[in-house]
Design a protein around this motif. Structure first.
Motif, short mmCIF file in Angstrom:
data_model
loop_
_atom_site.label_atom_id
_atom_site.label_comp_id
_atom_site.label_asym_id
_atom_site.label_seq_id
_atom_site.Cartn_x
_atom_site.Cartn_y
_atom_site.Cartn_z
N GLU A 1 2.18 -43.33 -2.75
CA GLU A 1 2.30 -42.28 -3.76
C GLU A 1 2.99 -41.08 -3.16
OE1 GLU A 1 -1.38 -41.20 -5.58
OE2 GLU A 1 -1.88 -43.26 -6.13
N ARG A 2 3.61 -40.30 -4.04
CA ARG A 2 4.26 -39.05 -3.63
C ARG A 2 3.71 -37.91 -4.48
NH1 ARG A 2 7.30 -38.61 -0.21
NH2 ARG A 2 9.38 -38.72 0.45
N ARG A 3 3.49 -36.81 -3.83
CA ARG A 3 3.12 -35.57 -4.52
C ARG A 3 3.95 -34.48 -3.90
NH1 ARG A 3 -2.93 -37.05 -3.97
NH2 ARG A 3 -3.12 -38.56 -5.63
N GLY A 4 5.00 -34.09 -4.62
CA GLY A 4 5.94 -33.10 -4.06
C GLY A 4 6.67 -33.72 -2.89
N ASP A 5 6.67 -33.03 -1.77
CA ASP A 5 7.33 -33.53 -0.56
C ASP A 5 6.41 -34.42 0.28
OD1 ASP A 5 9.59 -32.14 -1.21
OD2 ASP A 5 9.09 -30.38 0.01
N ASN A 6 5.16 -34.55 -0.13
CA ASN A 6 4.19 -35.31 0.65
C ASN A 6 4.09 -36.75 0.19
OD1 ASN A 6 3.37 -33.04 2.21
ND2 ASN A 6 2.20 -32.32 0.46
N GLU A 7 3.99 -37.65 1.17
CA GLU A 7 3.84 -39.08 0.89
C GLU A 7 2.43 -39.49 1.31
OE1 GLU A 7 5.68 -43.34 2.42
OE2 GLU A 7 6.68 -41.48 2.94
N PHE A 8 1.81 -40.36 0.51
CA PHE A 8 0.46 -40.83 0.78
C PHE A 8 0.41 -42.34 0.67
CE2 PHE A 8 0.18 -36.59 -0.94
CZ PHE A 8 -0.69 -35.96 -0.08
N ILE A 9 -0.49 -42.95 1.44
CA ILE A 9 -0.79 -44.37 1.31
C ILE A 9 -2.23 -44.46 0.83
CG2 ILE A 9 -1.10 -46.55 2.53
CD1 ILE A 9 1.01 -45.63 4.53
N VAL A 10 -2.44 -45.24 -0.22
CA VAL A 10 -3.79 -45.42 -0.76
C VAL A 10 -4.21 -46.85 -0.45
CG1 VAL A 10 -5.21 -45.35 -2.83
CG2 VAL A 10 -3.27 -43.78 -2.62
N ILE A 11 -5.36 -46.97 0.22
CA ILE A 11 -5.90 -48.30 0.52
C ILE A 11 -7.35 -48.36 0.06
CG2 ILE A 11 -4.40 -48.73 2.51
CD1 ILE A 11 -6.76 -47.96 4.34
N GLY A 12 -7.80 -49.53 -0.28
CA GLY A 12 -9.21 -49.74 -0.59
C GLY A 12 -9.96 -49.92 0.72
N THR A 13 -11.08 -49.23 0.87
CA THR A 13 -11.85 -49.36 2.10
C THR A 13 -12.71 -50.61 2.04
OG1 THR A 13 -13.65 -48.00 1.28
CG2 THR A 13 -11.89 -46.88 2.49
N LYS A 14 -12.97 -51.18 3.19
CA LYS A 14 -13.73 -52.42 3.25
C LYS A 14 -15.23 -52.17 3.08
CE LYS A 14 -14.44 -56.51 5.96
NZ LYS A 14 -14.13 -57.27 7.11
N LYS A 15 -15.75 -51.22 3.81
CA LYS A 15 -17.19 -51.02 3.85
C LYS A 15 -17.75 -50.38 2.57
CE LYS A 15 -20.83 -49.57 6.93
NZ LYS A 15 -21.15 -49.07 8.24
N GLU A 16 -17.11 -49.35 2.08
CA GLU A 16 -17.63 -48.63 0.92
C GLU A 16 -17.01 -49.07 -0.40
OE1 GLU A 16 -20.15 -46.45 1.01
OE2 GLU A 16 -20.33 -46.70 3.17
N GLY A 17 -15.88 -49.76 -0.33
CA GLY A 17 -15.22 -50.20 -1.55
C GLY A 17 -14.60 -49.07 -2.35
N ILE A 18 -14.31 -47.97 -1.70
CA ILE A 18 -13.68 -46.84 -2.38
C ILE A 18 -12.25 -46.70 -1.87
CG2 ILE A 18 -15.82 -45.57 -2.76
CD1 ILE A 18 -15.15 -43.89 -0.29
N LYS A 19 -11.46 -45.87 -2.52
CA LYS A 19 -10.07 -45.66 -2.13
C LYS A 19 -10.01 -44.63 -1.00
CE LYS A 19 -8.32 -48.22 -5.40
NZ LYS A 19 -7.89 -49.54 -5.10
N SER A 20 -9.14 -44.90 -0.05
CA SER A 20 -8.87 -43.96 1.03
C SER A 20 -7.43 -43.51 0.89
CB SER A 20 -9.08 -44.65 2.38
OG SER A 20 -8.79 -43.77 3.42
N VAL A 21 -7.23 -42.20 0.85
CA VAL A 21 -5.89 -41.64 0.71
C VAL A 21 -5.46 -41.10 2.07
CG1 VAL A 21 -4.48 -39.91 -0.47
CG2 VAL A 21 -6.38 -41.02 -1.69
N ILE A 22 -4.38 -41.65 2.58
CA ILE A 22 -3.90 -41.29 3.91
C ILE A 22 -2.58 -40.54 3.78
CG2 ILE A 22 -3.12 -42.20 6.12
CD1 ILE A 22 -5.03 -44.64 5.34
N TRP A 23 -2.56 -39.33 4.29
CA TRP A 23 -1.36 -38.51 4.26
C TRP A 23 -0.42 -39.02 5.34
CZ3 TRP A 23 -1.09 -32.85 6.33
CH2 TRP A 23 0.17 -32.30 6.05
N VAL A 24 0.81 -39.34 4.96
CA VAL A 24 1.79 -39.88 5.90
C VAL A 24 2.52 -38.71 6.57
CG1 VAL A 24 3.77 -41.41 6.21
CG2 VAL A 24 2.05 -41.95 4.48
#
Length: 179
Positions: A130-153
């Protein structure tokens, strides 16, 4: 300089230096230890046995800075400072194997996710960009909690991901890659 005002100015200087180094309270113990010695020297020696100054040196007071307390299991852990991470990234004379493990460790420091989610960060089919302005993010599903993790690239994250896009020579990425 050996007055209460001089002591206070020096304390302010040391606190500023500690913050600039990114110690965020972790340097308070060192500052307190310095001031215990300075205060003892002024109060027990100079203020009592001073014969070389007409005005004399008065006793000083020092209130210890708070030292962050960590309880339980977290007592063994503390976050790395930016300076420590940069030193690690710029370490010389590492073998290829050591560089791979170092890069994964630094990646985790920058992404703040569990080790068990590392394979998901390297598997493009399990991530969404995903992109928000000039920032790029990677969204992954976490294994243990089953929630989304948003990682700023960040530049560091991008560099490490690109470096190992075709895989690793020594590290086997799985839920626990400490091999």
């Amino acid at each position: 300089m050996l007055s209460q005002r001089g002591l206070n100015d020096y304390k302010t200087y040391l606190i500023k230096q500690s913050k600039e180094k990114g110690e965020n309270g972790n340097g308070n113990k060192t500052i307190n230890l310095k001031f215990i010695k300075i205060k003892k020297f002024i109060n027990n020696v100079l203020a009592v046995h001073n014969t070389f100054l007409n005005e004399g040196i008065k006793k000083v007071e020092y209130v210890n800075l708070p030292i962050p307390k960590i309880d339980g299991e977290d007592k063994k852990r503390r976050p790395l400072t930016n300076e420590e991470i940069n030193k690690l990234m710029n370490a010389d004379n590492l073998t290829t194997r050591e560089k791979e493990y170092r890069d994964l460790f630094v990646l985790e420091c920058n992404c703040s996710y569990r080790v068990s989610d590392t394979p998901r960060l390297f598997d493009k089919s399990l991530q969404k960009k995903e992109r928000r302005g000039d920032n790029e993010f990677i969204v992954i599903g976490t294994k243990k909690e089953g929630i989304k993790s948003v990682i700023w690239v960040t530049d560091t994250v991008r560099t490490i991901l690109e470096r190992y896009e075709k895989g690793f020579e020594y590290v086997t990425i799985n839920d626990s890659y400490n091999r």
